[in-house]
Design a protein around this motif. Structure first.
Motif, mmCIF file in Angstrom:
data_model
loop_
_atom_site.group_PDB
_atom_site.id
_atom_site.type_symbol
_atom_site.label_atom_id
_atom_site.label_comp_id
_atom_site.label_asym_id
_atom_site.label_seq_id
_atom_site.Cartn_x
_atom_site.Cartn_y
_atom_site.Cartn_z
ATOM 1 N N CYS A 24 0.834 -1.202 0.000
ATOM 2 C CA CYS A 24 0.000 0.000 0.000
ATOM 3 C C CYS A 24 0.873 1.258 0.000
ATOM 4 C CB CYS A 24 -0.914 -0.024 1.218
ATOM 5 S SG CYS A 24 -2.089 1.326 1.273
ATOM 6 N N ARG A 28 1.109 3.911 -3.217
ATOM 7 C CA ARG A 28 0.648 5.293 -3.020
ATOM 8 C C ARG A 28 1.778 6.297 -3.254
ATOM 9 N NH1 ARG A 28 -4.446 5.540 -1.297
ATOM 10 N NH2 ARG A 28 -4.276 7.628 -0.424
ATOM 11 N N TRP A 31 2.067 6.041 -7.363
ATOM 12 C CA TRP A 31 0.959 6.726 -8.035
ATOM 13 C C TRP A 31 1.133 8.236 -8.002
ATOM 14 C CZ3 TRP A 31 -3.133 3.234 -5.164
ATOM 15 C CH2 TRP A 31 -3.180 1.979 -5.802
ATOM 16 N N PRO A 194 -4.497 -0.423 3.431
ATOM 17 C CA PRO A 194 -5.266 -0.260 2.196
ATOM 18 C C PRO A 194 -6.688 0.275 2.400
ATOM 19 C CG PRO A 194 -4.075 -2.333 2.152
ATOM 20 C CD PRO A 194 -3.913 -1.774 3.535
ATOM 21 N N LYS A 195 -7.348 -0.126 3.470
ATOM 22 C CA LYS A 195 -8.709 0.374 3.683
ATOM 23 C C LYS A 195 -8.710 1.673 4.484
ATOM 24 C CE LYS A 195 -11.084 -3.078 5.431
ATOM 25 N NZ LYS A 195 -10.384 -4.335 5.144
ATOM 26 N N PRO A 197 -6.668 4.748 3.794
ATOM 27 C CA PRO A 197 -5.646 5.457 3.016
ATOM 28 C C PRO A 197 -5.092 6.695 3.725
ATOM 29 C CG PRO A 197 -7.820 5.702 1.998
ATOM 30 C CD PRO A 197 -7.955 4.655 3.053
ATOM 31 N N SER A 222 -7.360 9.539 -5.816
ATOM 32 C CA SER A 222 -8.760 9.130 -5.763
ATOM 33 C C SER A 222 -8.839 7.838 -4.954
ATOM 34 C CB SER A 222 -9.284 8.913 -7.179
ATOM 35 O OG SER A 222 -10.344 7.990 -7.123
ATOM 36 N N ASP A 223 -9.477 7.913 -3.797
ATOM 37 C CA ASP A 223 -9.526 6.749 -2.915
ATOM 38 C C ASP A 223 -10.915 6.138 -2.878
ATOM 39 O OD1 ASP A 223 -6.858 6.956 -2.206
ATOM 40 O OD2 ASP A 223 -7.281 8.416 -0.639
ATOM 41 N N GLU A 224 -11.588 6.200 -3.989
ATOM 42 C CA GLU A 224 -13.003 5.800 -3.994
ATOM 43 C C GLU A 224 -13.213 4.353 -3.534
ATOM 44 O OE1 GLU A 224 -16.673 4.355 -5.723
ATOM 45 O OE2 GLU A 224 -14.818 4.174 -6.871
ATOM 46 N N PRO A 225 -12.530 3.351 -4.127
ATOM 47 C CA PRO A 225 -12.772 1.972 -3.661
ATOM 48 C C PRO A 225 -12.346 1.763 -2.203
ATOM 49 C CG PRO A 225 -11.350 1.986 -5.625
ATOM 50 C CD PRO A 225 -11.577 3.406 -5.244
ATOM 51 N N GLU A 226 -11.240 2.400 -1.812
ATOM 52 C CA GLU A 226 -10.752 2.238 -0.440
ATOM 53 C C GLU A 226 -11.787 2.746 0.556
ATOM 54 O OE1 GLU A 226 -9.085 3.493 -2.954
ATOM 55 O OE2 GLU A 226 -6.939 3.088 -2.883
ATOM 56 N N ARG A 228 -14.908 3.179 0.061
ATOM 57 C CA ARG A 228 -16.141 2.381 0.012
ATOM 58 C C ARG A 228 -15.991 1.130 0.879
ATOM 59 N NH1 ARG A 228 -17.508 -0.313 -4.527
ATOM 60 N NH2 ARG A 228 -16.172 1.091 -5.710
ATOM 61 N N ALA A 229 -14.841 0.464 0.757
ATOM 62 C CA ALA A 229 -14.592 -0.727 1.574
ATOM 63 C C ALA A 229 -14.594 -0.343 3.057
ATOM 64 C CB ALA A 229 -13.255 -1.359 1.194
ATOM 65 N N TRP B 358 -4.562 -10.755 0.842
ATOM 66 C CA TRP B 358 -3.278 -10.098 0.592
ATOM 67 C C TRP B 358 -2.133 -11.099 0.557
ATOM 68 C CZ3 TRP B 358 -2.840 -4.907 -0.644
ATOM 69 C CH2 TRP B 358 -4.068 -4.212 -0.645
ATOM 70 N N ALA B 381 -15.962 -5.074 -2.018
ATOM 71 C CA ALA B 381 -15.193 -3.821 -2.065
ATOM 72 C C ALA B 381 -13.747 -4.068 -1.625
ATOM 73 C CB ALA B 381 -15.854 -2.766 -1.179
ATOM 74 N N ASP B 382 -13.562 -4.929 -0.637
ATOM 75 C CA ASP B 382 -12.200 -5.268 -0.200
ATOM 76 C C ASP B 382 -11.419 -5.921 -1.337
ATOM 77 O OD1 ASP B 382 -13.812 -5.181 2.371
ATOM 78 O OD2 ASP B 382 -11.765 -5.399 3.146
ATOM 79 N N GLU B 384 -11.931 -5.479 -4.519
ATOM 80 C CA GLU B 384 -11.610 -4.446 -5.505
ATOM 81 C C GLU B 384 -10.359 -3.659 -5.068
ATOM 82 O OE1 GLU B 384 -14.564 -1.392 -5.898
ATOM 83 O OE2 GLU B 384 -13.621 -0.531 -7.683
ATOM 84 N N VAL B 385 -10.288 -3.344 -3.776
ATOM 85 C CA VAL B 385 -9.118 -2.632 -3.254
ATOM 86 C C VAL B 385 -7.858 -3.486 -3.423
ATOM 87 C CG1 VAL B 385 -8.016 -1.717 -1.166
ATOM 88 C CG2 VAL B 385 -10.443 -1.253 -1.601
ATOM 89 N N LYS B 388 -6.770 -3.245 -6.921
ATOM 90 C CA LYS B 388 -6.272 -1.897 -7.225
ATOM 91 C C LYS B 388 -4.797 -1.781 -6.841
ATOM 92 C CE LYS B 388 -6.767 2.991 -6.167
ATOM 93 N NZ LYS B 388 -7.512 4.074 -5.527
ATOM 94 N N TYR B 389 -4.437 -2.366 -5.704
ATOM 95 C CA TYR B 389 -3.041 -2.258 -5.253
ATOM 96 C C TYR B 389 -2.105 -3.217 -5.991
ATOM 97 C CZ TYR B 389 -4.103 1.431 -2.094
ATOM 98 O OH TYR B 389 -4.467 2.666 -1.612
#
Lengths: 245, 444
Positions: A24, A28, A31, A194-195, A197, A222-226, A228-229, B358, B381-382, B384-385, B388-389
């Protein structure tokens, strides 16, 4: 700009996907167009703390922790100086406990690094479940999972956050984790970053400022998925009336 | 015996449309001895199967081979592997008179339940498939799982212990048991693609020195030795040779028998070998082994292929890191373009802690011809995260049915669905329905 992340004993402390914290941080930085170097600091390796911007240390099995004791003794002085000098550290679960003075399991006392003025005692009841905090490190609640038999007494140290759902340091004290200078110890797995950020960026910002000066700022991602989770768990366990167990 | 009879009748009634554990629970309430009593009626041998991955397939393969050779077999075909589940399979197999007419029993037993179940079923032989990281919120650590099985073996000191000696964790487990032993292992590479999940197997269990591996099949299964104290993978008692993968399936030789299996995955080569080892251990008939294997469905009515709206849909179960990594291996081996749906739930059955995602190396999906990935489930959602990483694009869908419908209607021809445990049976039901609906439309 380059940030060097040391992953301490990934071969001994690798439970619960904690390597995700390293991943993570690395992503970050990348990116944002920065360079991230990850050093796997394996058992027995020489560690040059002067090179490190961040040290990440995860949870380990009892066997792994026992194997690490001798290695830890050797790095203790440098490690302590690094922490006192504002070096950035994330220590999770077993690592969190080992930062303290000792871990007492029944009659057996395992000596810790004594870098932080905290200690841990094992209890019969294992605390296992989702854990959500309100923390000064993050505007959003901090979401993760705890799994520990130890009860950690942080004394006068500042906690990482207040428990909104779950158990935390002592199971009933209402607080979780510890923050000392730029070092954070916590029971939060998940993996933590990761969840969450904003918590990840707290570490990155501290590390960048220490290396490159106070002028450094992190650009927004943009941390949209993070989020959301994160939000899903907060909604399920806190907002919609979930109670601490 | 009237207790067993009554329990049987009661549970049969109650068991209708119910799960695979409830009848057993009722029966045990009425007669706590029922499992010991019924299992003592098994005429020839009882084989218990435990370990992390492959229990259900291995148990069903054992039962299949024994049935094919004309034996009557009692086994927990639903994969319910706790005390109540094991009891259910015996109770449902028993006659109304309370007698059990079975030559063999093949019982899948959960690792943590083994301590209680083994003393009741008194197995002649215990087959351990492998020891991987699994549901850490329930089992805590691999070491704890091993201790638990060792304790269970101590309750049945005569039982022969069969372990995979390519697995350092199983090797350590066996070393701590006083039981008679038999090992199986594979000395030639069967899958050399993806080392991952070495977690518990880096250091020598005897001296703590770093182990060296000649090669690893997958997970931590491979040929290892300790450069310091001399510990090394033993030469297995049973092995396979001349492994070939062609036309999507493995063929290999065990004990001079050439086996053309329908096994698509490397782990099923292990499962098949372990079954042969178990048959040898209890001296069961092995004459029809080749034939029995060639007509066995390794999908086990769980990991099936479907046709939905003209798309080929393959369902896979993945509930821990090594298992998931193997599914990625299989997906990557398929050269055709594909879409993937990943369903991750966090019920107690799945493990509430999803951090294991992970420990899977999803980077291997980069060059796997994947057109799109949709994540669903209570922890979609987890997932998807997680992707993403790894710089892998995906989107989080609301509902699995909607997602599959949409993908297949929009032209996906090759779809993989990976689910963890709690979503498995519902997804099977859904795909059965969707496939049947398509057939109806065709016939109209």
């Amino acid at each position: 700009m380059k940030v060097t992340i040391g992953h301490l004993y990934p071969d001994l402390f690798n439970l619960y996907g904690d390597s995700g914290n390293v991943q993570c941080m690395k992503k970050r930085l990348e990116w944002r167009g920065m360079e991230a170097e990850v050093l796997a600091l394996c058992a027995g390796d020489e560690i040059d703390f002067g090179k490190l911007d961040i040290l990440v240390w995860g949870g380990g099995s009892d066997k792994g922790q026992a194997l690490a004791v001798d290695y830890l003794k050797r790095i203790r002085p440098d490690f302590k100086n690094y922490v006192e000098d504002g070096g950035v550290v994330l220590a999770v679960c077993g690592a969190y406990q080992l930062l303290g003075k000792y871990y007492k399991a029944g009659e057996e006392v395992i000596e810790g690094l004594g870098i932080l003025d905290i200690y841990t005692e094992r209890s019969d009841e294992r605390l296992v479940g989702n854990l959500i905090l309100e923390s000064p490190l993050s505007a959003s609640p901090v979401v993760g999972f705890e799994n520990h038999a130890g009860r950690t007494i942080i004394g006068d140290c500042a906690p990482l956050g207040k428990v909104l759902y779950g158990r935390g340091n002592t199971g009933d004290g209402g607080y979780e984790g510890v923050v000392y200078k730029n070092t954070v110890g916590t029971y939060l797995h998940g993996p933590l970053l990761p969840k969450n950020p904003e918590v990840c960026d707290w570490f990155l910002e501290r590390a960048l400022k220490r290396r490159y000066g106070e002028g450094v700022n992190l650009t927004e991602l943009s941390d949209e998925p993070e989020l959301r989770a994160n939000g899903n768990m907060v909604e399920r366990l806190v907002t919609s009336g979930g109670r601490s167990r | 015996m009237w207790c067993g009879k009554l329990a049987c009748a009661v549970s049969r009634k109650l068991g209708k449309g119910n799960g695979s554990s409830f009848p057993g629970r009722v029966a045990r309430k009425i007669d706590p001895e029922i499992l010991s009593v019924l299992s003592s009626m098994v005429k020839e041998k009882t084989i218990a199967v435990t370990g992390t991955n492959g229990k259900t397939t291995t148990t069903s393969l054992l039962a299949h081979v024994l049935s094919e050779s004309g034996k009557r077999v009692v086994w927990n075909r639903m994969g319910a592997n706790l005390m109540d589940g094991a009891t259910t399979s015996f109770v449902l197999a028993a006659k109304k008179s309370g007698r059990l007419d079975a030559d063999y029993a093949c019982v899948e037993v959960d690792e943590m339940a083994s301590v209680k179940v083994f003393p009741e079923i008194k197995p002649d032989c215990v087959l351990v498939t492998n020891i991987f990281r699994d549901q850490l919120d329930r089992t805590c650590e691999v070491d704890i799982t091993c201790n638990q099985i060792q304790k269970a073996m101590g309750t049945v000191p005569e039982a022969k212990l069969i372990t995979n000696c390519d697995d350092i964790c199983s090797y350590t487990l066996a070393a701590g048991c006083g039981n008679p032993k038999l090992t199986y292992g594979i000395g030639e590479r069967i899958a050399d693609d993806m080392p991952a999940g070495m977690g518990e197997s880096v250091f020598c269990p005897d001296c703590g020195c770093r182990l060296e591996y000649d090669f690893v099949h997958y997970g931590q299964l491979g040929v290892y030795h300790c450069p310091d104290c001399g510990l090394k993978r033993p030469e297995p008692d049973m092995t396979v040779t001349d492994v070939e993968f062609k036309d999507g399936a493995y063929s290999f030789t065990i004990d001079g028998r050439r086996i053309e299996s329908g096994a698509q995955a490397p782990y099923n080569v292990y499962n098949t070998l372990s079954v042969y080892a178990a048959l040898c251990a209890v001296d069961a008939p092995r004459d029809g082994f080749e034939q029995a294997i060639s007509n066995f469905d390794y999908g086990n009515n769980r990991e099936c292929a479907y046709q939905v709206n003209g798309a080929h849909v393959q369902l896979y179960l993945a509930k821990n890191p090594v298992g998931f990594q193997q599914k990625i291996f299989l997906i990557r081996r398929d050269p055709k373009p594909k879409d993937i749906v990943i369903q991750i739930n966090d019920t107690v059955l799945d493990g509430e802690d999803v951090s294991w995602l992970w420990d899977v190396d999803f980077g291997y999906l980069h060059e796997a011809g994947v057109a799109s990935i949709v994540t669903v489930g209570t922890r979609g959602a987890d997932m998807e995260v997680r992707l993403k990483y790894e710089d892998i694009a995906s989107r989080c869908g609301k509902d699995i049915r909607e997602t599959v419908e949409e993908l297949t209607r929009r032209g996906s021809r090759n779809l993989y669905i990976i689910t963890n445990y709690s979503g498995l049976y519902r997804t099977i039901g859904m795909l059965d329905e969707m496939q049947a609906a398509g057939k109806e439309r065709v016939s109209e």
